[in-house]
Write a protein that holds these residues in place. Sequence first.
Motif, PDB file in Angstrom:
ATOM      1  N   LEU A 135     -20.216 -29.115  16.518  1.00 40.66           N
ATOM      2  CA  LEU A 135     -19.848 -29.368  17.758  1.00 40.66           C
ATOM      3  C   LEU A 135     -21.260 -28.759  18.655  1.00 40.66           C
ATOM      4  O   LEU A 135     -22.064 -28.745  19.566  1.00 40.66           O
ATOM      5  CB  LEU A 135     -18.917 -29.473  18.323  1.00 40.66           C
ATOM      6  CG  LEU A 135     -17.638 -29.943  17.698  1.00 40.66           C
ATOM      7  CD1 LEU A 135     -15.943 -29.508  18.823  1.00 40.66           C
ATOM      8  CD2 LEU A 135     -17.932 -30.990  17.649  1.00 40.66           C
ATOM      9  N   VAL A 136     -21.627 -27.208  18.211  1.00 42.91           N
ATOM     10  CA  VAL A 136     -22.620 -26.393  18.946  1.00 42.91           C
ATOM     11  C   VAL A 136     -23.772 -27.585  19.405  1.00 42.91           C
ATOM     12  O   VAL A 136     -24.211 -28.337  18.398  1.00 42.91           O
ATOM     13  CB  VAL A 136     -23.318 -25.407  18.508  1.00 42.91           C
ATOM     14  CG1 VAL A 136     -24.237 -24.330  18.601  1.00 42.91           C
ATOM     15  CG2 VAL A 136     -21.978 -24.711  18.309  1.00 42.91           C
ATOM     16  N   LEU A 137     -24.505 -27.342  20.686  1.00 41.28           N
ATOM     17  CA  LEU A 137     -25.516 -28.358  20.536  1.00 41.28           C
ATOM     18  C   LEU A 137     -26.906 -27.957  19.522  1.00 41.28           C
ATOM     19  O   LEU A 137     -27.765 -28.942  19.695  1.00 41.28           O
ATOM     20  CB  LEU A 137     -25.179 -28.498  21.961  1.00 41.28           C
ATOM     21  CG  LEU A 137     -24.634 -29.654  22.369  1.00 41.28           C
ATOM     22  CD1 LEU A 137     -23.997 -29.398  23.996  1.00 41.28           C
ATOM     23  CD2 LEU A 137     -24.281 -31.249  21.964  1.00 41.28           C
ATOM     24  N   ASP A 138     -27.157 -26.279  20.710  1.00 45.58           N
ATOM     25  CA  ASP A 138     -28.814 -26.745  20.295  1.00 45.58           C
ATOM     26  C   ASP A 138     -28.618 -25.404  19.150  1.00 45.58           C
ATOM     27  O   ASP A 138     -28.611 -24.318  19.313  1.00 45.58           O
ATOM     28  CB  ASP A 138     -28.384 -25.205  21.607  1.00 45.58           C
ATOM     29  CG  ASP A 138     -28.654 -26.686  22.764  1.00 45.58           C
ATOM     30  OD1 ASP A 138     -29.682 -27.427  22.927  1.00 45.58           O
ATOM     31  OD2 ASP A 138     -27.666 -26.476  23.962  1.00 45.58           O
ATOM     32  N   ARG A 160     -27.861 -34.589  23.871  1.00 45.13           N
ATOM     33  CA  ARG A 160     -27.913 -33.425  23.432  1.00 45.13           C
ATOM     34  C   ARG A 160     -27.400 -33.199  21.834  1.00 45.13           C
ATOM     35  O   ARG A 160     -27.893 -32.185  21.145  1.00 45.13           O
ATOM     36  CB  ARG A 160     -27.477 -32.005  23.862  1.00 45.13           C
ATOM     37  CG  ARG A 160     -28.375 -32.334  25.346  1.00 45.13           C
ATOM     38  CD  ARG A 160     -27.346 -30.971  26.452  1.00 45.13           C
ATOM     39  NE  ARG A 160     -27.874 -29.612  25.934  1.00 45.13           N
ATOM     40  CZ  ARG A 160     -26.699 -28.908  25.801  1.00 45.13           C
ATOM     41  NH1 ARG A 160     -25.571 -29.056  26.795  1.00 45.13           N
ATOM     42  NH2 ARG A 160     -26.428 -27.294  25.424  1.00 45.13           N
ATOM     43  N   ASN A 161     -27.073 -34.176  21.528  1.00 45.82           N
ATOM     44  CA  ASN A 161     -26.373 -34.017  19.733  1.00 45.82           C
ATOM     45  C   ASN A 161     -27.809 -33.398  18.998  1.00 45.82           C
ATOM     46  O   ASN A 161     -28.730 -33.909  18.676  1.00 45.82           O
ATOM     47  CB  ASN A 161     -26.319 -35.503  19.143  1.00 45.82           C
ATOM     48  CG  ASN A 161     -24.595 -35.648  19.875  1.00 45.82           C
ATOM     49  OD1 ASN A 161     -24.599 -36.363  19.276  1.00 45.82           O
ATOM     50  ND2 ASN A 161     -23.822 -34.422  19.831  1.00 45.82           N
ATOM     51  N   PRO A 162     -28.024 -32.324  18.065  1.00 42.82           N
ATOM     52  CA  PRO A 162     -29.183 -32.088  16.801  1.00 42.82           C
ATOM     53  C   PRO A 162     -29.332 -33.436  16.609  1.00 42.82           C
ATOM     54  O   PRO A 162     -28.113 -34.663  16.386  1.00 42.82           O
ATOM     55  CB  PRO A 162     -28.777 -31.425  15.972  1.00 42.82           C
ATOM     56  CG  PRO A 162     -27.199 -30.849  17.314  1.00 42.82           C
ATOM     57  CD  PRO A 162     -25.880 -32.096  17.546  1.00 42.82           C
ATOM     58  N   ARG A 188     -32.259 -36.734  22.929  1.00 44.87           N
ATOM     59  CA  ARG A 188     -32.522 -35.701  22.139  1.00 44.87           C
ATOM     60  C   ARG A 188     -32.656 -36.599  20.046  1.00 44.87           C
ATOM     61  O   ARG A 188     -34.074 -36.700  19.479  1.00 44.87           O
ATOM     62  CB  ARG A 188     -31.593 -34.485  21.304  1.00 44.87           C
ATOM     63  CG  ARG A 188     -32.822 -33.545  19.950  1.00 44.87           C
ATOM     64  CD  ARG A 188     -32.128 -32.162  20.242  1.00 44.87           C
ATOM     65  NE  ARG A 188     -31.582 -31.575  21.325  1.00 44.87           N
ATOM     66  CZ  ARG A 188     -31.275 -30.605  21.181  1.00 44.87           C
ATOM     67  NH1 ARG A 188     -30.133 -30.326  20.615  1.00 44.87           N
ATOM     68  NH2 ARG A 188     -31.148 -29.482  21.852  1.00 44.87           N
ATOM     69  N   ARG A 216     -26.345 -35.953  14.033  1.00 43.58           N
ATOM     70  CA  ARG A 216     -24.846 -35.655  14.248  1.00 43.58           C
ATOM     71  C   ARG A 216     -24.705 -36.634  14.853  1.00 43.58           C
ATOM     72  O   ARG A 216     -25.592 -37.452  16.052  1.00 43.58           O
ATOM     73  CB  ARG A 216     -25.327 -34.378  14.542  1.00 43.58           C
ATOM     74  CG  ARG A 216     -23.139 -34.159  15.695  1.00 43.58           C
ATOM     75  CD  ARG A 216     -23.133 -33.214  16.332  1.00 43.58           C
ATOM     76  NE  ARG A 216     -23.130 -32.013  15.742  1.00 43.58           N
ATOM     77  CZ  ARG A 216     -23.189 -30.558  16.602  1.00 43.58           C
ATOM     78  NH1 ARG A 216     -23.368 -30.358  17.216  1.00 43.58           N
ATOM     79  NH2 ARG A 216     -23.748 -29.719  15.274  1.00 43.58           N
ATOM     80  N   PRO A 267     -23.670 -27.774  33.893  1.00 43.83           N
ATOM     81  CA  PRO A 267     -22.765 -27.533  33.044  1.00 43.83           C
ATOM     82  C   PRO A 267     -21.556 -26.755  33.758  1.00 43.83           C
ATOM     83  O   PRO A 267     -22.052 -26.674  35.650  1.00 43.83           O
ATOM     84  CB  PRO A 267     -23.183 -25.927  32.279  1.00 43.83           C
ATOM     85  CG  PRO A 267     -24.139 -25.524  32.382  1.00 43.83           C
ATOM     86  CD  PRO A 267     -24.494 -26.881  33.508  1.00 43.83           C
ATOM     87  N   LEU A 318     -18.104 -32.374  32.466  1.00 45.16           N
ATOM     88  CA  LEU A 318     -18.725 -31.126  31.531  1.00 45.16           C
ATOM     89  C   LEU A 318     -20.067 -31.480  32.141  1.00 45.16           C
ATOM     90  O   LEU A 318     -20.924 -30.850  31.047  1.00 45.16           O
ATOM     91  CB  LEU A 318     -18.667 -31.339  30.133  1.00 45.16           C
ATOM     92  CG  LEU A 318     -17.700 -31.001  29.419  1.00 45.16           C
ATOM     93  CD1 LEU A 318     -17.143 -31.353  27.831  1.00 45.16           C
ATOM     94  CD2 LEU A 318     -17.281 -29.550  29.843  1.00 45.16           C
ATOM     95  N   GLY A 330     -21.934 -25.310  28.357  1.00 43.29           N
ATOM     96  CA  GLY A 330     -22.786 -26.424  27.782  1.00 43.29           C
ATOM     97  C   GLY A 330     -23.795 -25.618  26.582  1.00 43.29           C
ATOM     98  O   GLY A 330     -24.637 -26.993  25.660  1.00 43.29           O
TER      99      GLY A 330
END
Lengths: 453, 83
Positions: B17-20, A81-83, A262, A86, A442, A425, B35
């Motif tokens: 760190l925040v994913l979305d 899920r890394n943007p 992603r 990153r 989660p 996680l 999440g």
Amino acid sequence: MIAEPDVLIIGGGPAGATLGCLLAQNGIRALILERDIHPRDHVGESLTPSTGVVMERIGFLSKVEEAGFVRKPGACWTAPRNPTGRHLALRLADFPMPGAPRPYTFNVERDAFDALLLRHAHEEGAGVLQGANVRRVLFEGGRAVGVLVGFPDGWEREIRARLVVDASGRRCLLADQLGLRRRDTSFNQFAIYSWFRGVQPNPPGAEGYLFLHFLGLERAWGWQIPLRDGVASIGVVTEKADFQKSGKSSEAFFFSLVGLSRPFSHAMGGAERVRPWRIEGDYSYSIDRLAGPGWILVGDALRFVDPVFSTGVDVAMFSALLANDAILRMLRGEEEESALAAYELRVGDGVDIWYELISLFYRLQILFTRFAIKRRFREDVIRVLQGNLYVPETQVRARRLLERMRESEERISADPANLLRPWALGHPQPGPAGDGGGVTTPLESAPAPRSRP
Amino acid sequence: MSVDSFQRIRRFIEEELVLDGDGASVDDETPLLRGLIDSLGLMQLVTYLEEEFGIEIDDTEVVPDHFRTVVDIGRLLEMKGAG
């Protein structure tokens, strides 16, 4: 030369060519018998810094530099899920390898690299026959004495030598002839890969890095290796059972795995395949013995575990280096048995450590990453992944690291709430076979969350 | 723990760190483990705290009680005499 070489080498890949080169440089008559005609395709474009040590020793490094192969400064890891942009980078030059001629290594198109190395061996004095398919190794009184080799027109002949080296790669010609190969049932992996154009270039500052994309599935990851001329090698590795369960074509399966990440999806957005798909499965094995009377195994022919740490050419080149030492000692009159025992011990210990590291990498998952970025262990992790685990210094370091990782694993296992445990996680994704792909659960959506003291 | 320390941690989480999506805002009580960040992000957070505040976080201390929110992280840092 062809009539009676000192050493016959089955296979002209990096292991066979490096050994042929070293022997020739030491005045030993070596003949390399290569089944294919180089250049020929081969997987495994990413190298370790350790290989530079051997390349320099055999006078090959300047040719690699001249060829302009992509320089690889390290490896980057991404999470599903890394943007975009990153990643976590492991930079080799943070702890330059002692004795390594360069603070980086290379990503090489193996058809070009292997052909260049084989030609180098020939230029250094090794005999090379291509299109020479060894059918079997000849034994007399329990001792290897030569080979039976066939040519494309059907002609066959025997060639005899004092020693026979099997560098036949994952074909494992001699080990299979002797019944020494054991399939590794704890690794039932499956890989699909090809070359692509139009893959998103690595982010600024990460040029040349290998990208390892985690997919949120057990034992699954993708590789992205930038090559010359805007081409990239892209592959995915997963459990073979996951592919079989999916009921998908290999191509559809490949893209469904890419779609789980992603950053991987972003990289592949405009990619166009430029080579046929390649598929491999169940490729992990070990061999019971690495040498015997008149014979030695080198490279993939002595063991293959898993490609995750780019160790293939490291094993090939260092086993060739150590086989050369053993052969020189034998041809200079030392007792064969002890020279071969020393070879088996050093190479065997080195590949055992690779095996343990790879096993721990898959088992520990995020805890492995914890070690890779924690200040106290980062140097150990980088130095070990640089390769050459066949010398006492790196072996001691690697065993200490393995020990610390196992200790840590044991300690965190005692607490079910620990967040370093695999999948703490989020559960592994159901995968492309299931219907909920791309969704992780989660931790705290589970009922009855732990109360705070 | 100082206001500044809280702010630095929040900014690190928001920016790294925040994913979305960009522009996510994290306050001291925002749940981190539902999440908002993933395990790789959590590793980076632990490493950041160790290096930024000069402390050592034992692997056994990486548990929800210390990482559920920025307030929990603050309490962990105070316990270690940092922040």
